[in-house]
Write an enzyme that holds these catalytic residues in place. Sequence first.
Site, PDB file in Angstrom:
ATOM      1  N   GLU A 267       2.058   1.810  -3.343  1.00  7.65           N
ATOM      2  CA  GLU A 267       1.021   2.019  -4.262  1.00  7.65           C
ATOM      3  C   GLU A 267       0.747   3.658  -4.114  1.00  7.65           C
ATOM      4  OE1 GLU A 267      -2.846   0.143  -3.427  1.00  7.65           O
ATOM      5  OE2 GLU A 267      -3.764   1.177  -4.814  1.00  7.65           O
TER       6      GLU A 267
ATOM      7  N   GLU B 102     -14.138 -12.376  -5.018  1.00  6.48           N
ATOM      8  CA  GLU B 102     -12.793 -12.043  -5.517  1.00  6.48           C
ATOM      9  C   GLU B 102     -11.627 -12.609  -4.805  1.00  6.48           C
ATOM     10  OE1 GLU B 102     -15.270 -10.188  -4.436  1.00  6.48           O
ATOM     11  OE2 GLU B 102     -15.864  -8.728  -5.645  1.00  6.48           O
TER      12      GLU B 102
ATOM     13  N   CYS C 120     -10.012  -1.274  14.449  1.00  2.00           N
ATOM     14  CA  CYS C 120     -10.591  -2.827  14.681  1.00  2.00           C
ATOM     15  C   CYS C 120     -10.558  -3.043  16.190  1.00  2.00           C
ATOM     16  CB  CYS C 120      -9.426  -3.571  14.224  1.00  2.00           C
ATOM     17  SG  CYS C 120      -9.153  -3.246  12.490  1.00  2.00           S
TER      18      CYS C 120
ATOM     19  N   GLU D 156     -16.068 -11.068   4.056  1.00  2.00           N
ATOM     20  CA  GLU D 156     -15.178 -10.684   3.159  1.00  2.00           C
ATOM     21  C   GLU D 156     -14.466 -11.974   2.574  1.00  2.00           C
ATOM     22  OE1 GLU D 156     -11.534  -9.129   4.835  1.00  2.00           O
ATOM     23  OE2 GLU D 156     -11.047  -7.797   3.286  1.00  2.00           O
TER      24      GLU D 156
ATOM     25  N   SER E  88      -7.558   1.856  -2.384  1.00  2.00           N
ATOM     26  CA  SER E  88      -6.310   1.037  -2.534  1.00  2.00           C
ATOM     27  C   SER E  88      -6.720  -0.379  -3.134  1.00  2.00           C
ATOM     28  CB  SER E  88      -5.457   0.862  -1.199  1.00  2.00           C
ATOM     29  OG  SER E  88      -4.502  -0.123  -1.416  1.00  2.00           O
TER      30      SER E  88
ATOM     31  N   LYS F 135     -15.458  -9.341   8.371  1.00  2.74           N
ATOM     32  CA  LYS F 135     -14.356 -10.687   7.772  1.00  2.74           C
ATOM     33  C   LYS F 135     -15.111 -11.888   7.311  1.00  2.74           C
ATOM     34  CE  LYS F 135     -10.505  -8.062   8.304  1.00  2.74           C
ATOM     35  NZ  LYS F 135      -9.980  -7.608   7.166  1.00  2.74           N
TER      36      LYS F 135
ATOM     37  N   GLU G 253       1.024  -1.270   0.041  1.00  2.00           N
ATOM     38  CA  GLU G 253       0.158   0.104   0.069  1.00  2.00           C
ATOM     39  C   GLU G 253       0.944   1.190  -0.013  1.00  2.00           C
ATOM     40  OE1 GLU G 253      -3.764  -0.575   1.837  1.00  2.00           O
ATOM     41  OE2 GLU G 253      -3.462   1.379   3.034  1.00  2.00           O
TER      42      GLU G 253
ATOM     43  N   CYS H 125      -8.361  -2.013   4.166  1.00  7.71           N
ATOM     44  CA  CYS H 125      -8.394  -2.876   5.187  1.00  7.71           C
ATOM     45  C   CYS H 125      -9.756  -3.290   5.914  1.00  7.71           C
ATOM     46  CB  CYS H 125      -7.381  -2.619   6.305  1.00  7.71           C
ATOM     47  SG  CYS H 125      -5.793  -2.002   5.716  1.00  7.71           S
TER      48      CYS H 125
END
Lengths: 388, 597
Positions: free
Chosen positions: B287, B378, B527, B373, B331, B370, B284, B311
């Site tokens: 990036e 993907e 988090c 996710e 990102s 999560k 990142e 994230c």
Amino acid sequence: MENNLKKVDIIFEDSDKCAPLKVLEKTLKRTADDIILDLIDSGLKGRGGAGFPTGLKWKFTRNETSDVKYVICNADEGEPGTFKDREILDRVPEKIFTGMAICGYVVGAREGYIYLRGEYNFLLKSLLKKLNDFNAALKKLNVDFQIYFKSGSGAYVCGEESALFESMEGKRGEPRNKPPYPTVAGYNSKPTVINNVETLVYTTMICHMGPEKFKALGTSDSRGSKVFSVSGDTPIPGIYELELGMPLHDFVNEFGDGDTKAVQVGGASGHCVPRKKFNDTIIGFEGIPTGGSMMIFNSSRSMYNVLHDYLEFFAEESCGQCTPCRVGCQQLLKGIEAVKRGERPPAYLDDLKKLTGTMKIAAKCGLGQSVGNPFNSIIDNFREEIIY
Amino acid sequence: MSKYLVNLKINNMPVAVEEGTTILEAAKRLNFRIPTLCNHPDLTVAGNCRVCVVEVKGARLLAASCATPVSEGMEVFTNSEKVRKARKHIVELLLSEHNADCTKCFKNGHCELQELASEYRIGDHVFLDLVTPESMIQDISSPSIVKDDSKCIRCQRCVRTCAELQGVSALAVVNKGDHQKISTFLNKPLHEVVCTNCGQCINRCPTGALTERNYIEEVWNAIYDPSKFVVVQTAPATRIALGEDLGIPVGERVTGKMVSALKKLGFNKVLDTDFTADLTIMEEGTELLTRLKKALVDKDEKTVLPMMTSCSPGWIKFQEHMYSDMLDNLSTCKSPQQMFGAVAKTYYADKINIKAQDMIVVSIMPCVAKKFECERPEMRDSGYQDVDYVLTTRELAMMIKQAGIDFHKLDEDHYDSILGESSGAAVIFGATGGVMEAALRTAYEIVTGREVPFTNLNIQPVRGMEGIKDATIKIKNVKPEWSFLEGVDLHVAIAHGLANARQLMEKVRRGEAVYHFIEVMGCPGGCLGGGGQPIPTSPEIRKKRAEAIYSEDEDMPIRKSHENPEVLEIYKEFLGEPLSHKSHDLLHTHYKPRKRY
């Protein structure tokens, strides 16, 4: 039959004799404090049912410091058995507008709203025309006050003032926590006077005729007169303006069909008075107050069905946010059904009465607090009809 | 404005509190606990459960103590006969509309209504059971959240959470009276609406009406299956909160004990998401620098700034629903959890000679999003579902209890290698501002060859619990290859909690603020306040967790992601360099617009 019932003609008094705009012009020449003093002196209390002294309400709002204040006319007439505001809106709307404009002048508000019950939208066309004329007249008189309509959507609880504000603000119509009260933080959290339709007309009329004539009527606790909606088992249902403080006995003599078993005073959320108590019951703030609804039942009526209907109504119309009201109403309804079916013993009715005691002191707003009124008065007086 | 002191008496004891204090708060000062259900320290006052009613001398009604401010001379009774009777009635009423089949409930033993029922010794149910068969049909459409209306007591904490903290309003009150319930747009299943799966509603639900979809049995089955090689990864914020569910005080770090417990549970390898957090920083950070060059030097119109972190899966889904026109700002880096899965089933599987199809990757996360996710289509770049099961911190605590492990007495253990080494920069991913700080520590050093100019590497301006933070870092004396950044003021912003994220996005969209890099975490506090963390949560609890995170960082021998030796090794042996072709295949992803209801 002899009785002392006194019919009055103030609210609907011919507009030729009392031109609202003339009253307004005359009143605006007086000081706000004088007007408040007159209202306090008249003893006028809110005609929606709760009976808060109108003059004080205006005074409290006037005393608040704020750039923006509002005057709101509560025309969400939703109490079962009440239909007097509809008649007032239809016949003498200018007297309502005038009361609002006077109030705006007194408290320092520039905007007024009429929260019109959704079911009364059929009145809107003619009302809007009259309102436009009135607003134009206000401008002509250089009065910095304009009135607008907001339409309700049919929830009973929106007649509760803080739920009404929420509804006006585009939110779910749910009562707020109090304090703060509307005079401090009402619509848009600004100081707000909210009055019933009929109350506003009386303010106009007190400004017109002076407090003396008004307070000559009624009793020391219940000054003046009031418009009643008479329905049920009566040969002459309709709207009547009567002096406050009458014994229910006189009322039944006038309106009953000769076979009156009970009168529900104050609508579904009011009290049920059985025949044996007609003599001792005063209609007024010292006895049983009412927003105007008088439902007469004769001996052909099942009081179980009456109570069942009321409870179904409350279980559905509770906004649902607070526990005592949301769950309490369902328990009362299902409870009398269970007793009727023999699934619970008759003594369960006493458990339910205790529950209404909690609802009365712990529910968030007047809706949940008052469900015990019809429940207890019907259970106490017609217990055998509920059980068998 | 200075506040007046108001004198009152509670249960005959005098107390003076600041004007505006509620009766509930004032009673707390005198150590009188008044029970509450709808009240929550993170939310506005509702005053609707009525459990907290108290008697005020001279008042006709009982007052909801959470919603009633004190007044001069007030005399309050918190436990009078009237109060007790009413309160008991209210608990009984709540129980009558509640599916009180407690032994079947995931929240059994952690339910505020159950506690209250036990406290008031509610025995026989006085009132009729109002639970309907329809309400007992759970909504299990979401891979993250289970909604069970038969447990709901309509306190509306979830509704306020979703609206006030998250600005999402996936949950709202519908209908009135006996039909009132908490539902979604057109009563659609949770996975079909704007729900971001953040799980903040779960953290605040007093009962079992909202819980995580739990995968404990699936994970046990994997552990017991001899044909499977089960590796577990642990997110940064789990190690500072797990103890709370196992009788350890808030804010105590339990990293070593957690590793020890995981080994005892039977996981084949205990590895660390912190490793891939460091990897994330490499990708990142690079990036960001690449984007800055493309945008500022090459004037590439396709490269958009500010770049935004990716994230937090709740934040990603929020952005896909609400700001789908700004997806290019995100990102392309996968989250550390998903980078871990992709690397575990390729690089790591090869290294330890295990076939990817025989490997089960389990994550311990402070998060319920999560769970969603890892099921995104993907996230299968290894050729398999990269991460198989996600457990919350709470679920791990349950497994530890089930296994009969005495957590207090555990020795501290170390993560297995490889994929177990990490830096202090990785652990601070668990706090709001942490990803930003970690990225700055690395990017600044790449560009200038020097450490970030903050004492002890602690970039204080990006820390703390303010909803939206921003900071500017002046870049000076850069290395020759980064000359375009000489003298540039790098503007960064950080938001946590989606309501704050929305505010920040609106500012960016209106062009009111020009930023280069934005960190967003879906949950309040980042988090550490995630939807999978131990319950309860409050601003104080999150503050203590943050302190634990930052002390864990300070105690790490390595503080910067680019100095993690295992990270350097994976680039040397496998990935090549950040943003390499292989990195793109395994560590980066794309996003898709979603509907707005």
